[in-house]
Motif scaffolding. Structure first.
Motif, mmCIF file in Angstrom:
data_model
loop_
_atom_site.group_PDB
_atom_site.id
_atom_site.type_symbol
_atom_site.label_atom_id
_atom_site.label_comp_id
_atom_site.label_asym_id
_atom_site.label_seq_id
_atom_site.Cartn_x
_atom_site.Cartn_y
_atom_site.Cartn_z
ATOM 1 N N ARG A 129 0.821 -1.219 0.000
ATOM 2 C CA ARG A 129 0.000 0.000 0.000
ATOM 3 C C ARG A 129 0.851 1.264 0.000
ATOM 4 O O ARG A 129 0.419 2.298 -0.524
ATOM 5 C CB ARG A 129 -0.929 0.002 1.212
ATOM 6 C CG ARG A 129 -2.014 -1.061 1.156
ATOM 7 C CD ARG A 129 -2.903 -0.973 2.365
ATOM 8 N NE ARG A 129 -3.533 0.335 2.478
ATOM 9 C CZ ARG A 129 -4.154 0.759 3.566
ATOM 10 N NH1 ARG A 129 -4.215 -0.021 4.636
ATOM 11 N NH2 ARG A 129 -4.711 1.940 3.598
ATOM 12 N N ALA A 130 2.013 1.203 0.614
ATOM 13 C CA ALA A 130 2.889 2.382 0.670
ATOM 14 C C ALA A 130 4.207 2.083 -0.022
ATOM 15 O O ALA A 130 5.280 2.436 0.463
ATOM 16 C CB ALA A 130 3.114 2.793 2.117
ATOM 17 N N ALA A 131 4.108 1.445 -1.181
ATOM 18 C CA ALA A 131 5.306 1.065 -1.932
ATOM 19 C C ALA A 131 6.150 2.292 -2.254
ATOM 20 O O ALA A 131 5.632 3.333 -2.668
ATOM 21 C CB ALA A 131 4.897 0.352 -3.218
ATOM 22 N N GLY A 132 7.452 2.164 -2.048
ATOM 23 C CA GLY A 132 8.366 3.261 -2.346
ATOM 24 C C GLY A 132 8.568 4.224 -1.196
ATOM 25 O O GLY A 132 9.433 5.107 -1.277
ATOM 26 N N LYS A 133 7.797 4.091 -0.122
ATOM 27 C CA LYS A 133 7.951 4.957 1.044
ATOM 28 C C LYS A 133 8.841 4.277 2.079
ATOM 29 O O LYS A 133 8.925 3.052 2.150
ATOM 30 C CB LYS A 133 6.587 5.268 1.682
ATOM 31 C CG LYS A 133 5.615 5.966 0.748
ATOM 32 C CD LYS A 133 6.088 7.360 0.393
ATOM 33 C CE LYS A 133 5.068 8.083 -0.484
ATOM 34 N NZ LYS A 133 5.474 9.470 -0.799
ATOM 35 N N GLU A 134 9.500 5.090 2.887
ATOM 36 C CA GLU A 134 10.295 4.553 3.988
ATOM 37 C C GLU A 134 9.356 4.197 5.138
ATOM 38 O O GLU A 134 8.659 5.063 5.670
ATOM 39 C CB GLU A 134 11.315 5.582 4.467
ATOM 40 C CG GLU A 134 12.457 5.817 3.499
ATOM 41 C CD GLU A 134 13.506 6.734 4.121
ATOM 42 O OE1 GLU A 134 13.789 6.580 5.332
ATOM 43 O OE2 GLU A 134 14.001 7.613 3.412
ATOM 44 N N ILE A 135 9.323 2.926 5.527
ATOM 45 C CA ILE A 135 8.484 2.463 6.624
ATOM 46 C C ILE A 135 9.403 1.997 7.751
ATOM 47 O O ILE A 135 10.292 1.181 7.534
ATOM 48 C CB ILE A 135 7.559 1.315 6.177
ATOM 49 C CG1 ILE A 135 6.677 1.780 5.018
ATOM 50 C CG2 ILE A 135 6.706 0.824 7.340
ATOM 51 C CD1 ILE A 135 5.863 0.657 4.384
ATOM 52 N N HIS A 136 9.196 2.532 8.944
ATOM 53 C CA HIS A 136 10.043 2.216 10.086
ATOM 54 C C HIS A 136 9.179 1.731 11.238
ATOM 55 O O HIS A 136 8.123 2.302 11.519
ATOM 56 C CB HIS A 136 10.828 3.451 10.540
ATOM 57 C CG HIS A 136 11.700 4.035 9.477
ATOM 58 N ND1 HIS A 136 13.001 3.628 9.258
ATOM 59 C CD2 HIS A 136 11.454 4.999 8.546
ATOM 60 C CE1 HIS A 136 13.517 4.314 8.264
ATOM 61 N NE2 HIS A 136 12.603 5.152 7.802
ATOM 62 N N VAL A 137 9.632 0.685 11.911
ATOM 63 C CA VAL A 137 8.936 0.165 13.085
ATOM 64 C C VAL A 137 9.451 0.890 14.324
ATOM 65 O O VAL A 137 10.637 0.801 14.662
ATOM 66 C CB VAL A 137 9.138 -1.353 13.239
ATOM 67 C CG1 VAL A 137 8.453 -1.855 14.520
ATOM 68 C CG2 VAL A 137 8.588 -2.082 12.021
ATOM 69 N N VAL A 138 8.553 1.636 14.969
ATOM 70 C CA VAL A 138 8.858 2.298 16.239
ATOM 71 C C VAL A 138 7.804 1.827 17.234
ATOM 72 O O VAL A 138 6.645 2.223 17.145
ATOM 73 C CB VAL A 138 8.806 3.835 16.117
ATOM 74 C CG1 VAL A 138 9.121 4.479 17.460
ATOM 75 C CG2 VAL A 138 9.780 4.318 15.053
#
Length: 415
Positions: free
Chosen positions: A181-190
Motif C-alpha cells: 500500500r505504501a510502496a516506495g515509502k520509507e516504513i520504520h517500526v517504532v
C-alpha cells in the motif's frame, strides 16, 4: 506535530531535544491543563474552538477519520506555515488530510506520518466479526455502514501515505501490511511504550498475600475493551467466584456512563472503577493483568504498563499482537474462559512462577520498549526526514547528546 496521547507526548519530547522549535497544532482546544507535562518543550498552536465531544463526533459516520476543518481553521494553519516555516511536519494518525494538502501548497516541508494503529485493519476485523454471526442476527444497515467506513479509512490512510516521506508503525506485522500500500515509502517500526513522570511505582512483589486482584484496564468507550470487560464480568469472574472465591476481579477504565457499575451490582467478587486518576494502587494489589480481547489492532499500552511494573500478563494472542511475547516466559496466553481461569489459578498457586513471569516481562519491556529508547528512535528518524536523507546522522546526534540544540537550524511543525 498534530495529535495527542502518550506516543504523541513522547514524540514532542524527542523532537524538543533535537530541534530549535517544536509546535503542536490542535484541532480542538484551548491547550489541556496537562499541557506542560504532556508536551514539554513545545509551543501550542490552536486552530479551532471545537470541544472534545465535537471532535469525537467528527470521527463518526462514513468518513470517520476526516475532521472537516473549517475555512477559518485552514486559514490559521496556512498562516502558521508561513510564519514557522517548519522543515518537517509530524502527523499523529490519519485525521489531517486537509492540513497536509495545504502544507504541500504553502511550504515544502518533509512529512512524517506516525501511525498509532493501522485503523483500516481494525475496521476490517470488525467487519469480518459481524459476518461470523448467525444470518438471523446480521443487520444489513450496520454492515453497509461498516463497509463504507472501511473504504473511507483506507482512502484517508492512502492519502497520508502518499504525502509522507517516512511512515512510522508500531510493529513488524503492521510494516508488512503496508509494504504494497505504501510502496516506495520509507516504513520504520517504532514500538509503542509506556511512560510516566515522577518516581517509579512501588515494586510489585508476587509473594504478597494481598495480591489477589485480577485486573483489567481499558477505556470503556472503545468497543473491543467493552467486549473484553463484558466477558470478564459475565464469564471469567463467575467461574473464579465458584472455584477460587478468595480472588477478586477489578475492572478499571475511562467511561462516559455507569453501565459496568450497574451490571456488576450482583457480582460479589467484581469491583468496577471508572475514571481512576492513576493505577498505582490497582497494580500494587494485582495478581495479574488479564487481556481477553477478541478484536482490535495495534499494540496494547495496558500490557506495556503491566510489564513496566513487573506484573504478570495473561492475554489472548490477538490482545498481545505485535509485542512478540513468549508463552510461559514473559507472559501467559489464553483464549477460552477455562484457559483464562486456569492461568490465573496457576499464578495464584505458584507465586515463584508468577514472580518469574513478571520479572521476565519487565526485562523484556526494558530491552524492547523502554521510553528512552523509543524517544531516541523517533527523534532520529524525524531528524533524518528534516535533513532529507535516510543516511546515518552524526554519532552524537544518534545518541541524543545534543539536547536542545538546533539541527542545522531546523524547526519542526507538529499537527
Amino acid at each position: 506535530m498534530i495529535g495527542g496521547d502518550i506516543r504523541a507526548g513522547l514524540t514532542v519530547r524527542a523532537l524538543a531535544n533535537r530541534f530549535d522549535a517544536v509546535y503542536v497544532v490542535g484541532a480542538a482546544g484551548p491547550a489541556p491543563a496537562t499541557w506542560s507535562e504532556d508536551f514539554a518543550g513545545a509551543t501550542y498552536v490552536q486552530l479551532g474552538q471545537r470541544t472534545q465531544d465535537q471532535v469525537f463526533k467528527g470521527y463518526q459516520g462514513h468518513d470517520p477519520f476526516h475532521l472537516g476543518f473549517t475555512a477559518d481553521e485552514i486559514d490559521r494553519w496556512r498562516q502558521h506555515l508561513r510564519d514557522a516555516r517548519p522543515d518537517v511536519i509530524v502527523a499523529e494518525g490519519i485525521w489531517f488530510g486537509d492540513l497536509l494538502d495545504v502544507a504541500h501548497q504553502v511550504h515544502d516541508a518533509a512529512i512524517v506520518v506516525n501511525m498509532h494503529n493501522i485503523e483500516s485493519e481494525l475496521y476490517r476485523r470488525f467487519f469480518r466479526l459481524q459476518l461470523r454471526q448467525p444470518l438471523s442476527l446480521l443487520n444489513p444497515r450496520i454492515l453497509k455502514e461498516q463497509l463504507l467506513g472501511l473504504g473511507s479509512v483506507r482512502k484517508n490512510e492512502d492519502f497520508h501515505f502518499r504525502q509522507a516521506r517516512k511512515i512510522l508503525v508500531c510493529s513488524d506485522r503492521e510494516a508488512k501490511l503496508l509494504e504494497k500500500r505504501a510502496a516506495g515509502k520509507e516504513i520504520h517500526v517504532v514500538p509503542n511504550t509506556y511512560h510516566r513522570d515522577g518516581p517509579p511505582p512501588k515494586q510489585w512483589v508476587a509473594a504478597e498475600a494481598s495480591n489477589r486482584s485480577v485486573v483489567f484496564v481499558g477505556a470503556f468507550t472503545y468497543g473491543p475493551n467493552r467486549g473484553a470487560a463484558k466477558q470478564i464480568i459475565r464469564k471469567i469472574a463467575p467461574m473464579l467466584q465458584k472455584e477460587s472465591p478468595e480472588l477478586r476481579v477489578h475492572v478499571a477504565g475511562r467511561s462516559t456512563d455507569d453501565y459496568f457499575t450497574r451490571i456488576t451490582a450482583d457480582s460479589p467478587n467484581v469491583t468496577v472503577s471508572e475514571n481512576l486518576p492513576d493505577t498505582d494502587t490497582l497494580y500494587q494489589d494485582a495478581l495479574c493483568l488479564i487481556v481477553p480481547l477478541r478484536v482490535g489492532a495495534g499494540t496494547r499500552l495496558k500490557i506495556l504498563e503491566a510489564m513496566y511494573r513487573g506484573v504478570p500478563v495473561v492475554s489472548t494472542r490477538l490482545g498481545a499482537e505485535g509485542l512478540n511475547l513468549t508463552h510461559e516466559r514473559n507472559a501467559l496466553y489464553a483464549h477460552s474462559t477455562r484457559e483464562f481461569v486456569a492461568a490465573i489459578q496457576r499464578l495464584h498457586r505458584d507465586r515463584d512462577f508468577a514472580a518469574q513471569i513478571g520479572a521476565n516481562g519487565k526485562a523484556f519491556y526494558r530491552e524492547r520498549y523502554a521510553a528512552d529508547k523509543v524517544m531516541d528512535q523517533i527523534g532520529t528518524l524525524v531528524a533524518r526526514a528534516a535533513a532529507g536523507s535516510s543516511a546515518e546522522l552524526p554519532e552524537a546526534l544518534e545518541r541524543g547528546q545534543v539536547a536542545m540544540e538546533p539541527v542545522g537550524g531546523h524547526r519542526v511543525g507538529s499537527v
